[in-house]
Design a protein around this motif. Sequence first.
Motif, short mmCIF file in Angstrom:
data_model
loop_
_atom_site.label_atom_id
_atom_site.label_comp_id
_atom_site.label_asym_id
_atom_site.label_seq_id
_atom_site.Cartn_x
_atom_site.Cartn_y
_atom_site.Cartn_z
N ILE A 1 0.84 -1.20 0.00
CA ILE A 1 0.00 0.00 0.00
C ILE A 1 0.87 1.25 0.00
N PHE A 2 1.94 1.21 0.81
CA PHE A 2 2.85 2.36 0.87
C PHE A 2 3.50 2.61 -0.50
N SER A 3 3.88 1.53 -1.17
CA SER A 3 4.51 1.69 -2.48
C SER A 3 3.55 2.31 -3.49
N ILE A 4 2.28 1.94 -3.41
CA ILE A 4 1.29 2.53 -4.31
C ILE A 4 1.15 4.03 -4.03
N TYR A 5 1.16 4.37 -2.74
CA TYR A 5 1.08 5.79 -2.38
C TYR A 5 2.28 6.56 -2.95
N LEU A 6 3.49 5.99 -2.78
CA LEU A 6 4.69 6.67 -3.28
C LEU A 6 4.59 6.87 -4.79
N GLU A 7 4.12 5.84 -5.47
CA GLU A 7 3.99 5.91 -6.92
C GLU A 7 3.00 7.03 -7.30
N GLN A 8 1.89 7.08 -6.58
CA GLN A 8 0.90 8.14 -6.84
C GLN A 8 1.53 9.52 -6.70
N GLN A 9 2.44 9.64 -5.71
CA GLN A 9 3.07 10.94 -5.46
C GLN A 9 4.25 11.21 -6.39
N GLY A 10 4.49 10.30 -7.29
CA GLY A 10 5.60 10.47 -8.23
C GLY A 10 6.97 10.24 -7.59
N ILE A 11 6.98 9.52 -6.48
CA ILE A 11 8.26 9.23 -5.81
C ILE A 11 8.75 7.86 -6.27
N GLU A 12 9.96 7.85 -6.81
CA GLU A 12 10.47 6.59 -7.35
C GLU A 12 11.02 5.71 -6.23
N ALA A 13 10.46 4.54 -6.07
CA ALA A 13 10.95 3.63 -5.03
C ALA A 13 10.79 2.21 -5.51
N LYS A 14 11.68 1.33 -5.01
CA LYS A 14 11.62 -0.07 -5.43
C LYS A 14 11.20 -0.92 -4.23
N LEU A 15 10.14 -1.69 -4.42
CA LEU A 15 9.69 -2.58 -3.34
C LEU A 15 10.48 -3.89 -3.41
N LEU A 16 11.19 -4.19 -2.30
CA LEU A 16 11.93 -5.46 -2.25
C LEU A 16 11.18 -6.42 -1.35
N SER A 17 11.11 -7.67 -1.75
CA SER A 17 10.46 -8.64 -0.87
C SER A 17 11.48 -9.17 0.13
N ALA A 18 11.19 -8.98 1.41
CA ALA A 18 12.11 -9.47 2.45
C ALA A 18 12.26 -10.99 2.34
N LEU A 19 11.27 -11.63 1.72
CA LEU A 19 11.33 -13.09 1.59
C LEU A 19 12.43 -13.53 0.63
N ASP A 20 12.97 -12.56 -0.14
CA ASP A 20 14.07 -12.89 -1.05
C ASP A 20 15.44 -12.85 -0.37
N PHE A 21 15.51 -12.26 0.85
CA PHE A 21 16.84 -12.20 1.48
C PHE A 21 16.84 -12.47 2.98
N MET A 22 15.74 -12.19 3.68
CA MET A 22 15.75 -12.37 5.14
C MET A 22 15.52 -13.85 5.45
N CYS A 23 16.45 -14.47 6.19
CA CYS A 23 16.28 -15.90 6.44
C CYS A 23 16.78 -16.32 7.81
N ILE A 24 16.19 -17.39 8.32
CA ILE A 24 16.61 -17.95 9.61
C ILE A 24 17.06 -19.40 9.40
N ASN A 25 17.93 -19.87 10.29
CA ASN A 25 18.46 -21.23 10.14
C ASN A 25 17.64 -22.26 10.93
N GLU A 26 18.18 -23.47 11.06
CA GLU A 26 17.46 -24.55 11.73
C GLU A 26 17.09 -24.20 13.17
N SER A 27 17.94 -23.36 13.82
CA SER A 27 17.63 -23.00 15.21
C SER A 27 16.80 -21.72 15.28
#
Length: 439
Positions: A126-152
Amino acid sequence: MRVLKFGGTSVGQPGRMRQVAELITRNNEPKIVVLSALSGTTNTLESICGSLADNKKEEALQVITDLRSRYTSFIDELLSNEDSKNKAIEIIDEHFEFLNIILKISFNEALKKDILAQGELLSTKIFSIYLEQQGIEAKLLSALDFMCINESDEPDLGSISDKLKKVLESNQDNHLFITQGYICRNHRGEIDNLKRGGSDYSASLIGAAIEAEEVQIWTDIDGMHNNDPRIVDTTVPISELSFDEAAELAYFGAKILHPASIWPTQKHGIPVRLLNTMEPEAKGTLISKSTISNDIKAVAAKDGITAIKVKSSRMLLAYGFLTTIFEVFERFKTPIDMITTSEVAVSLTIDDKTHVLKIVEELESIGQVEVDGNQSIICIVGNFVAEKKGIVNNIFEVLKNIPIRMISYGGSRHNISLLVDSYYKEDALKALNKHLFKL
Ligand code: ASP
Ligand code: MG
């Protein structure tokens, strides 16, 4: 690159979310902006999971429907452009469609993690859509592509760093990134999270992963205070703290920062600033490697503590006694906070009461056991160099009318902990505030 994290209340109303957009565009420095879910959302998602676990589908459906209407009015107020509104409705449809589908399948722990992730996914989209509406260039990154936890279930900083750096490399033209706090993938690749309040932890891990210049945690108070503002009227924000001091305070009740979020930034010496969205010009609190004074900085308290005393004359001159006691706590995965010993007895405290009955039962085979519930740890934080005289004397003078059950001093240079019956907590905090800080 700076990392800026905004908590649930900072994005919980359309007006606040607009303010966040203003704050992050005040300059053109490259930034990664980490968002929590809109305030209250994760609690609501937890309650949906609770209803599903009890097989109360009607109840879950009602909560889902109410939550959806909150989001619909939110975007209606946030966005002015029809195109943007339509995009946001599509996002809401997609995520609530998912929630409606889960009503039809059988509930389990993995599904719970998926449900809990919806809050941060929604807020960032939702925030990214707002930024786009305001003409603010921003890139949405999915935390699921880099944030990770191990077996413990611990974050894997090396792997987070490798993945995030690759993501940033492939987006070199962008300078403003938006991503989710709290959510991650586990070692099986499934959606998981960094536990409640974990968005601060996300920001700190991201900061460490890219060796950011600074991590900023934006909330709705002006930094860490020298005492509990809910109890003491005249508290002031602490302008500077060392990582060790901040860690003690974060653990002992200062709700502003998740305790786990200290180590990643501390490891890389990245300064952390706690700032106030409502008062962006206020100095806030700077947490960094250097400590400015050898003095008492703050007082904090933690309630709901249970004290357990184990007494045994077998302890006299014996070795291995503490190990035997600690093993009991280890078996029940219950952390010990404070500990004091005498030649024939040990007193320790826990704040997780889940297994207390079983723990006591096992300890009774070692010695006589006494349990006191309803205790509070009062923790005095600062930089207490050994050469400095009179600190302890000062504290006891202030608390001379308060019965103290346990004292722990010397464990670290940054903490003096006292255990009192919770009944005396308010008096203790007020007295310390008056005499130590002259407030
Ligand atoms: N939304 C998550 C929670 O409420 C994470 C966070 O806000 O830090 O626990
Ligand atoms: Mg928080």
